[in-house]
Design a protein around this motif. Structure first.
Motif, PDB file in Angstrom:
ATOM      1  N   VAL A  85      -9.395  33.423 -37.386  1.00  0.00           N
ATOM      2  CA  VAL A  85     -10.761  33.252 -37.878  1.00  0.00           C
ATOM      3  C   VAL A  85     -11.712  33.435 -36.696  1.00  0.00           C
ATOM      4  O   VAL A  85     -11.583  32.744 -35.685  1.00  0.00           O
ATOM      5  CB  VAL A  85     -10.962  31.868 -38.520  1.00  0.00           C
ATOM      6  CG1 VAL A  85     -12.421  31.641 -38.881  1.00  0.00           C
ATOM      7  CG2 VAL A  85     -10.082  31.717 -39.750  1.00  0.00           C
ATOM      8  N   ASP A  86     -12.637  34.369 -36.809  1.00  0.00           N
ATOM      9  CA  ASP A  86     -13.537  34.678 -35.711  1.00  0.00           C
ATOM     10  C   ASP A  86     -14.525  33.531 -35.472  1.00  0.00           C
ATOM     11  O   ASP A  86     -15.148  33.029 -36.413  1.00  0.00           O
ATOM     12  CB  ASP A  86     -14.318  35.956 -36.020  1.00  0.00           C
ATOM     13  CG  ASP A  86     -15.225  36.352 -34.876  1.00  0.00           C
ATOM     14  OD1 ASP A  86     -14.743  37.004 -33.946  1.00  0.00           O
ATOM     15  OD2 ASP A  86     -16.422  35.982 -34.917  1.00  0.00           O
ATOM     16  N   THR A  87     -14.682  33.131 -34.211  1.00  0.00           N
ATOM     17  CA  THR A  87     -15.556  32.001 -33.872  1.00  0.00           C
ATOM     18  C   THR A  87     -16.685  32.410 -32.932  1.00  0.00           C
ATOM     19  O   THR A  87     -17.270  31.555 -32.263  1.00  0.00           O
ATOM     20  CB  THR A  87     -14.748  30.857 -33.226  1.00  0.00           C
ATOM     21  OG1 THR A  87     -14.077  31.369 -32.050  1.00  0.00           O
ATOM     22  CG2 THR A  87     -13.729  30.293 -34.190  1.00  0.00           C
ATOM     23  N   SER A  88     -17.013  33.692 -32.898  1.00  0.00           N
ATOM     24  CA  SER A  88     -18.067  34.143 -31.985  1.00  0.00           C
ATOM     25  C   SER A  88     -19.432  33.553 -32.341  1.00  0.00           C
ATOM     26  O   SER A  88     -20.318  33.482 -31.488  1.00  0.00           O
ATOM     27  CB  SER A  88     -18.142  35.673 -31.968  1.00  0.00           C
ATOM     28  OG  SER A  88     -18.402  36.185 -33.262  1.00  0.00           O
ATOM     29  N   ARG A  89     -19.612  33.114 -33.611  1.00  0.00           N
ATOM     30  CA  ARG A  89     -20.861  32.459 -34.015  1.00  0.00           C
ATOM     31  C   ARG A  89     -20.628  30.993 -34.406  1.00  0.00           C
ATOM     32  O   ARG A  89     -21.424  30.416 -35.148  1.00  0.00           O
ATOM     33  CB  ARG A  89     -21.504  33.201 -35.195  1.00  0.00           C
ATOM     34  CG  ARG A  89     -21.758  34.674 -34.934  1.00  0.00           C
ATOM     35  CD  ARG A  89     -22.813  34.955 -33.886  1.00  0.00           C
ATOM     36  NE  ARG A  89     -22.951  36.396 -33.694  1.00  0.00           N
ATOM     37  CZ  ARG A  89     -23.819  37.155 -34.316  1.00  0.00           C
ATOM     38  NH1 ARG A  89     -24.670  36.621 -35.190  1.00  0.00           N
ATOM     39  NH2 ARG A  89     -23.871  38.448 -34.080  1.00  0.00           N
ATOM     40  N   LEU A  90     -19.561  30.400 -33.889  1.00  0.00           N
ATOM     41  CA  LEU A  90     -19.372  28.956 -34.013  1.00  0.00           C
ATOM     42  C   LEU A  90     -20.045  28.346 -32.794  1.00  0.00           C
ATOM     43  O   LEU A  90     -19.540  28.427 -31.672  1.00  0.00           O
ATOM     44  CB  LEU A  90     -17.883  28.614 -34.061  1.00  0.00           C
ATOM     45  CG  LEU A  90     -17.534  27.125 -34.189  1.00  0.00           C
ATOM     46  CD1 LEU A  90     -18.159  26.507 -35.432  1.00  0.00           C
ATOM     47  CD2 LEU A  90     -16.014  26.943 -34.202  1.00  0.00           C
ATOM     48  N   LEU A  91     -21.201  27.729 -32.983  1.00  0.00           N
ATOM     49  CA  LEU A  91     -22.090  27.349 -31.900  1.00  0.00           C
ATOM     50  C   LEU A  91     -21.844  25.910 -31.460  1.00  0.00           C
ATOM     51  O   LEU A  91     -21.595  25.031 -32.285  1.00  0.00           O
ATOM     52  CB  LEU A  91     -23.548  27.517 -32.350  1.00  0.00           C
ATOM     53  CG  LEU A  91     -23.886  28.874 -32.995  1.00  0.00           C
ATOM     54  CD1 LEU A  91     -25.312  28.860 -33.516  1.00  0.00           C
ATOM     55  CD2 LEU A  91     -23.664  30.010 -32.014  1.00  0.00           C
ATOM     56  N   ARG A  92     -21.955  25.664 -30.156  1.00  0.00           N
ATOM     57  CA  ARG A  92     -21.858  24.298 -29.632  1.00  0.00           C
ATOM     58  C   ARG A  92     -23.241  23.657 -29.638  1.00  0.00           C
ATOM     59  O   ARG A  92     -24.177  24.197 -29.060  1.00  0.00           O
ATOM     60  CB  ARG A  92     -21.308  24.302 -28.207  1.00  0.00           C
ATOM     61  CG  ARG A  92     -19.840  24.629 -28.074  1.00  0.00           C
ATOM     62  CD  ARG A  92     -19.411  24.468 -26.613  1.00  0.00           C
ATOM     63  NE  ARG A  92     -18.018  24.757 -26.427  1.00  0.00           N
ATOM     64  CZ  ARG A  92     -17.521  25.954 -26.134  1.00  0.00           C
ATOM     65  NH1 ARG A  92     -18.346  26.983 -26.032  1.00  0.00           N
ATOM     66  NH2 ARG A  92     -16.234  26.127 -25.962  1.00  0.00           N
ATOM     67  N   HIS A  93     -23.335  22.503 -30.284  1.00  0.00           N
ATOM     68  CA  HIS A  93     -24.598  21.758 -30.265  1.00  0.00           C
ATOM     69  C   HIS A  93     -24.621  20.891 -29.016  1.00  0.00           C
ATOM     70  O   HIS A  93     -23.659  20.186 -28.712  1.00  0.00           O
ATOM     71  CB  HIS A  93     -24.723  20.887 -31.511  1.00  0.00           C
ATOM     72  CG  HIS A  93     -26.117  20.407 -31.757  1.00  0.00           C
ATOM     73  ND1 HIS A  93     -26.682  19.368 -31.052  1.00  0.00           N
ATOM     74  CD2 HIS A  93     -27.085  20.831 -32.623  1.00  0.00           C
ATOM     75  CE1 HIS A  93     -27.914  19.157 -31.478  1.00  0.00           C
ATOM     76  NE2 HIS A  93     -28.184  20.033 -32.421  1.00  0.00           N
ATOM     77  N   ALA A  94     -25.712  20.943 -28.283  1.00  0.00           N
ATOM     78  CA  ALA A  94     -25.772  20.289 -26.978  1.00  0.00           C
ATOM     79  C   ALA A  94     -25.796  18.769 -27.062  1.00  0.00           C
ATOM     80  O   ALA A  94     -25.388  18.097 -26.112  1.00  0.00           O
ATOM     81  CB  ALA A  94     -27.004  20.781 -26.218  1.00  0.00           C
ATOM     82  N   GLU A  95     -26.258  18.215 -28.175  1.00  0.00           N
ATOM     83  CA  GLU A  95     -26.501  16.771 -28.234  1.00  0.00           C
ATOM     84  C   GLU A  95     -25.591  16.024 -29.201  1.00  0.00           C
ATOM     85  O   GLU A  95     -25.243  14.859 -28.947  1.00  0.00           O
ATOM     86  CB  GLU A  95     -27.961  16.516 -28.620  1.00  0.00           C
ATOM     87  CG  GLU A  95     -28.953  17.102 -27.621  1.00  0.00           C
ATOM     88  CD  GLU A  95     -30.386  16.970 -28.106  1.00  0.00           C
ATOM     89  OE1 GLU A  95     -30.608  16.383 -29.175  1.00  0.00           O
ATOM     90  OE2 GLU A  95     -31.284  17.474 -27.406  1.00  0.00           O
ATOM     91  N   LEU A  96     -25.217  16.637 -30.311  1.00  0.00           N
ATOM     92  CA  LEU A  96     -24.455  15.930 -31.333  1.00  0.00           C
ATOM     93  C   LEU A  96     -22.955  16.152 -31.168  1.00  0.00           C
ATOM     94  O   LEU A  96     -22.525  17.191 -30.658  1.00  0.00           O
ATOM     95  CB  LEU A  96     -24.884  16.385 -32.721  1.00  0.00           C
ATOM     96  CG  LEU A  96     -26.318  16.045 -33.122  1.00  0.00           C
ATOM     97  CD1 LEU A  96     -26.620  16.606 -34.496  1.00  0.00           C
ATOM     98  CD2 LEU A  96     -26.530  14.534 -33.100  1.00  0.00           C
ATOM     99  N   PRO A  97     -22.134  15.196 -31.613  1.00  0.00           N
ATOM    100  CA  PRO A  97     -20.679  15.378 -31.550  1.00  0.00           C
ATOM    101  C   PRO A  97     -20.194  16.302 -32.651  1.00  0.00           C
ATOM    102  O   PRO A  97     -20.916  16.597 -33.611  1.00  0.00           O
ATOM    103  CB  PRO A  97     -20.154  13.953 -31.771  1.00  0.00           C
ATOM    104  CG  PRO A  97     -21.192  13.318 -32.643  1.00  0.00           C
ATOM    105  CD  PRO A  97     -22.507  13.882 -32.176  1.00  0.00           C
ATOM    106  N   SER A  98     -18.967  16.755 -32.523  1.00  0.00           N
ATOM    107  CA  SER A  98     -18.331  17.508 -33.597  1.00  0.00           C
ATOM    108  C   SER A  98     -18.156  16.616 -34.816  1.00  0.00           C
ATOM    109  O   SER A  98     -18.106  15.381 -34.716  1.00  0.00           O
ATOM    110  CB  SER A  98     -16.969  18.035 -33.151  1.00  0.00           C
ATOM    111  OG  SER A  98     -17.096  18.923 -32.073  1.00  0.00           O
TER     112      SER A  98
END
Length: 319
Positions: A85-98
């Motif tokens: 599954v491509d994750t090139s647009r799975l973005l990391r949020h700087a402030e919130l947890p997963s």
């Protein structure tokens, strides 16, 4: 435009901690020790469950969502990579947890959840529009869950209209209570596929009969393939021309262990069938088989297998 992907999945993606067996009829209690089977760790949520299932059924899948900048993010990405599954647009949020969920499963496979929504709740209009190029390169866009996207829900009519202008088809799933008929009534005219669970649909429409539920959706201007997932009773689908299909349940190919993700697996099978050119009836049969396979192992995607096996279980020709 040439389509690079079969489906972009957007929305809920979580790290799932699986605990089994847990009694769901008794209080957990303070200071008690619960002896359980080995505790599992996997991914969950619509984007994970449907995305992985569609990939195993042979579709090209890309994910659009948020994770946190934490250890769960690393675990989730490794799993998506393994599942192609491509994750090139799975973005990391700087402030919130997963997003994380503890899934407590009883001996019969029913479950209860302790859930923190985390970063995916921040998906909003601008995030989708900033990634419209990815969606335009896909044949289908599936988002979930309706009622759990607080920063996006009211903008979904506009968003889906823009997506369809790119030549990408649209689908949406619901969760939780299912939410209300507003703003769903404004979203339905822009959906190519909408098949919520019976409980979600009943909450949305105030109707219990599946045909009456679909009538309410049509009265809102729905033009796509509609349906209601009926759990162990299968599903009811209606084509845009008004033709109904009663989708019979498929017998699980093993003991029912965990019903987590069965609805997402149904959706994945339905979309996989439609994108492969199946009739809605046959796509519904493939969906029912995929849901039946799902419940035979702990975790939403553990048991999901390949297209040929699933089609055989559905009684469909594989040639």
């Amino acid at each position: 435009m040439e389509k690079q992907w079969d489906c972009v999945v957007c929305g809920s993606c979580t790290a799932d901690i699986l605990v089994r067996p847990m009694s769901l009829d008794e209080p957990v209690g303070a200071g008690r020790m619960h002896r359980v089977e080995p505790i599992g760790l996997t991914t969950g949520g619509l984007a994970s469950n449907a995305g992985i299932a569609m990939s195993r059924l042979g579709l090209g899948v890309a994910m659009l969502s948020y994770t946190g900048n934490d250890a769960w993010n690393t675990i989730m990405r490794e799993n998506y990579k393994k599942e192609r599954v491509d994750t090139s647009r799975l973005l990391r949020h700087a402030e919130l947890p997963s997003s994380t969920t503890v899934v407590m499963i009883d001996a019969e496979g029913q479950r209860s959840f302790a859930h923190h929504q985390g970063a995916p709740r921040m998906i909003d209009r601008q995030m989708i529009l900033d990634n419209l190029d990815l969606i335009a390169a896909s044949r289908m866009f599936l988002i979930g869950y309706y009622s759990l996207l607080p920063h996006l829900q009211n903008d979904l009519p506009e968003i889906f209209a823009k997506i369809r202008e790119t030549g990408c088809m649209t689908a949406m799933d619901a969760a939780g209570s299912g939410g209300d008929l507003q703003p769903l009534d404004q979203i339905l005219p822009h959906l190519d596929v909408y098949v919520p669970s019976h409980g979600e649909a009943e909450h949305q429409t105030g109707q219990s009969d599946p045909r009456a539920i679909i009538d309410v959706y049509r009265s809102c201007g729905a033009v796509g393939l509609l349906g209601v997932k009926l759990g162990s009773d299968g599903a009811l689908l209606q084509e845009p021309d008004g033709t109904f299909w009663q989708i019979a349940p498929v017998e699980p190919p093993g003991e029912i262990v965990d019903t987590t993700g069965a609805g997402d697996s149904f959706y994945a099978g339905l979309i996989a069938g439609l994108l492969r050119g199946m009739t809605p009836q046959d796509a519904g049969r493939l969906a029912a088989a995929n849901g039946a396979i799902c419940v035979t192992a702990s975790g939403a995607t553990t048991a999901i297998t390949d297209l040929k096996t699933t089609m055989n279980l559905a009684g469909l020709e594989t040639g």
